[in-house]
Design an enzyme around this catalytic site. Structure first.
Site, mmCIF file in Angstrom:
data_model
loop_
_atom_site.group_PDB
_atom_site.id
_atom_site.type_symbol
_atom_site.label_atom_id
_atom_site.label_comp_id
_atom_site.label_asym_id
_atom_site.label_seq_id
_atom_site.Cartn_x
_atom_site.Cartn_y
_atom_site.Cartn_z
ATOM 1 N N ASP A 35 55.656 107.165 115.779
ATOM 2 C CA ASP A 35 54.665 106.164 115.371
ATOM 3 C C ASP A 35 53.300 106.826 115.265
ATOM 4 O O ASP A 35 52.891 107.569 116.169
ATOM 5 C CB ASP A 35 54.604 105.009 116.366
ATOM 6 N N PHE A 36 52.624 106.575 114.168
ATOM 7 C CA PHE A 36 51.307 107.165 113.948
ATOM 8 C C PHE A 36 50.484 106.209 113.093
ATOM 9 O O PHE A 36 50.966 105.711 112.075
ATOM 10 C CB PHE A 36 51.442 108.510 113.241
ATOM 11 N N HIS A 95 56.533 59.140 122.088
ATOM 12 C CA HIS A 95 55.264 58.488 121.765
ATOM 13 C C HIS A 95 54.286 58.621 122.928
ATOM 14 O O HIS A 95 54.681 58.499 124.088
ATOM 15 C CB HIS A 95 55.525 56.994 121.482
#
Length: 515
Positions: free
Chosen positions: A54-55, A490
């Site tokens: 990863d870069f 509700h």
């Protein structure tokens, strides 16, 4: 490996060894984001020898970040936190209407940026720790393909190394576009906005994507003067009725200004002003005639370009191995398998797949299990890219799942599609914001299939939390009759889906005052 080469896939040759002993790793993953990290982790759990590369190349403004990809560092996570920061500011003001005696809130940009970055840093540290525990070799290096089995990576210091891998996964994600105009480098993108060293001040957001509208929304909520410059339509690819309602809500109730039908043609720095303020002159022109417009031009402190993204498929050696790309650089694939037998791809790099983190994670886990589970293992499923729920985190959130009204009619024909719609008024706003922020719900059903729900849309608070549950129901084949038979909670916004009666086909005009 349980995957088998399909039609058009480059199959193994005599030069492609299938003996793991001939390789340094069974799998090299290029890209450590929402697709690459879970794929690497799951492959390691299934006994593979995995390297993860990863870069991050710094943005044109010098912004960089650590492991985790776009979502964690410059996408979903900081966006949602800053969206929350903006909502909290409005909630503090609303509190007076409920009896709280509170002073007018002020916003500290630097404090928010620091808090967000500290949280992101903890996430990135966690990824590195988990990868190490699973035996995944993580390297902060820029990976590229030399041939089908050889990956070169270059570290920040410039050191180069070659590794051999039996299989390769491409999960590099994408980066924001900058327009080709003079002075574009003076602007910022989503890569930069979350760590801007000074308060944004008066901001021009260029673009009409969900990134553009989300950033415009939280900046306005923080108290900044925000203008959005739109070339044509809002939220291309989303339901256009809902998109126009988002724009109207942002303009009328949140102070965001819109310049429709214009594009910037130049950005000029008037003064740097140190770290506190910068003055930029933006010259704009008509998108239709290209004539410059003094009305649409103006001065800003920050110009944020949010005009689309480009996949990170250039300069990584795909041509060396013949990976097929479309005209925009996205990778062609069949169930994440590229046309090269030992190369798969996941996430935002894929042709015509949702550019969403949960989609990438799901595809990664399923792909790893198909590829690396022991023979005879069950659960070898493909990722389903239909009916993926998502939310646009504008001040009034927009959640959707399935088809837009326009796409449903185009696919099935108007006679086969029923559109139910209605307004609702969130109870939590009735004391502090009477008469404003009216929500809207829309159901699109397929008449020949028992009014099966093929599109679900909601504009209102907490739309993301609401849409997730209905996304599960749509996965199970939700029909309009089943919604009608359900009892709503509700008072909630989501109960509006259980009480819808009016169709567009009926011609009945919805009355907001009855909400």
């Amino acid at each position: 490996m349980s995957l088998t080469p399909g039609p058009g896939v480059v199959e193994p040759t005599s030069g492609d060894s299938l003996d793991p002993a001939d390789y340094d790793y069974d799998l090299v993953v290029i890209g450590g984001g929402s697709g690459g990290i879970p794929f690497a982790k799951e492959a390691a759990r299934l006994g593979q020898r995995v390297m993860l590369l990863d870069f991050v190349k710094p943005s044109h403004r010098g912004t960089s970040w650590s492991l985790g990809g776009t979502c964690v560092n410059v996408g979903c996570i900081p966006k949602k936190l800053m969206h929350q920061a903006a909502l909290l500011g409005k909630a503090i003001s609303d509190a007076r209407s409920f009896g709280w005696q509170v002073a007018e809130p002020t916003f500290d940009w630097a404090a928010c940026v620091d808090a967000v970055r500290n949280h992101i840093g903890s996430l990135s540290f966690g990824y590195r720790t988990t990868l190490r525990e699973l035996g995944v070799k993580y390297v902060n290096g820029y990976g590229s393909l030399v041939d089908r089995h050889t990956v070169k990576y270059v570290t920040k210091r410039g050191d180069e190394k070659l590794v051999k891998a039996m299989r390769v996964c491409l999960s590099m994600g994408g980066r924001p576009n900058l327009p080709n105009i003079p002075g574009a480098e003076l602007g910022v993108t989503s890569d930069d906005i979350f760590t801007l060293p000074r308060a944004p001040g008066k901001t021009l957001v260029v673009g009409a994507s969900y990134v553009a509208l989300e950033c415009a929304g939280f900046l306005a909520g923080m108290g900044y003067d925000v203008t959005v410059m739109v070339r044509s339509i809002l939220l291309r690819g989303f339901d256009q009725e809902m998109a126009e309602m988002i724009g109207k809500n942002m303009e009328e109730f949140h102070g965001v200004k819109f310049q429709r039908g214009f594009v910037p043609v130049s950005v000029e720095r008037l003064s740097a002003g140190g770290a506190e303020v910068e003055r930029l002159k933006v010259t704009a022109a008509s998108a239709a005639t290209n004539e410059e417009s003094a009305e649409a031009s103006g001065e800003y402190n920050t110009v944020l370009f949010a005009t689309g993204r480009t996949p990170n498929t250039a300069d990584i050696g795909l041509a060396n191995v013949g990976v097929e790309l479309d005209s925009k650089g996205f990778i062609m694939s069949d169930n994440e398998q590229t046309n090269v037998w030992n190369i798969v791809a996941i996430g935002d790099v894929l042709h015509e797949k949702p550019e969403l983190t949960p989609t990438a994670i799901q595809a990664a886990l399923l792909l790893a299990r198909r590829m690396f589970s022991p023979p005879g293992s069950s659960g070898a499923l493909n990722c389903e890219y239909e009916n993926v729920p998502t939310t646009v985190f504008t001040p009034f959130e927009y959640g959707c799942c399935g088809l837009a009204e326009e796409d449903a009619i185009k696919r099935y024909g108007a006679d086969n599609v029923e559109v139910f719609h209605d307004y609702f008024r969130p109870l939590e706003y009735t004391l502090s914001r009477p008469g404003t922020n009216v929500g809207f719900v829309k159901l699109i059903t397929l008449i020949p299939e028992n009014n099966k729900v093929i599109g679900l849309h909601i504009l209102g608070p907490n739309a993301g939390e609401i849409t997730q549950g209905f996304g599960v129901a749509m996965k199970c084949g939700l029909t309009k009759a089943q919604l009608d038979a359900s009892i709503g909670i509700h008072p909630t916004c989501a109960e509006a889906f259980t009480t819808m009666e009016t169709t567009k086909r009926s011609g009945k005009v919805l009355d907001v005052s009855n909400c």
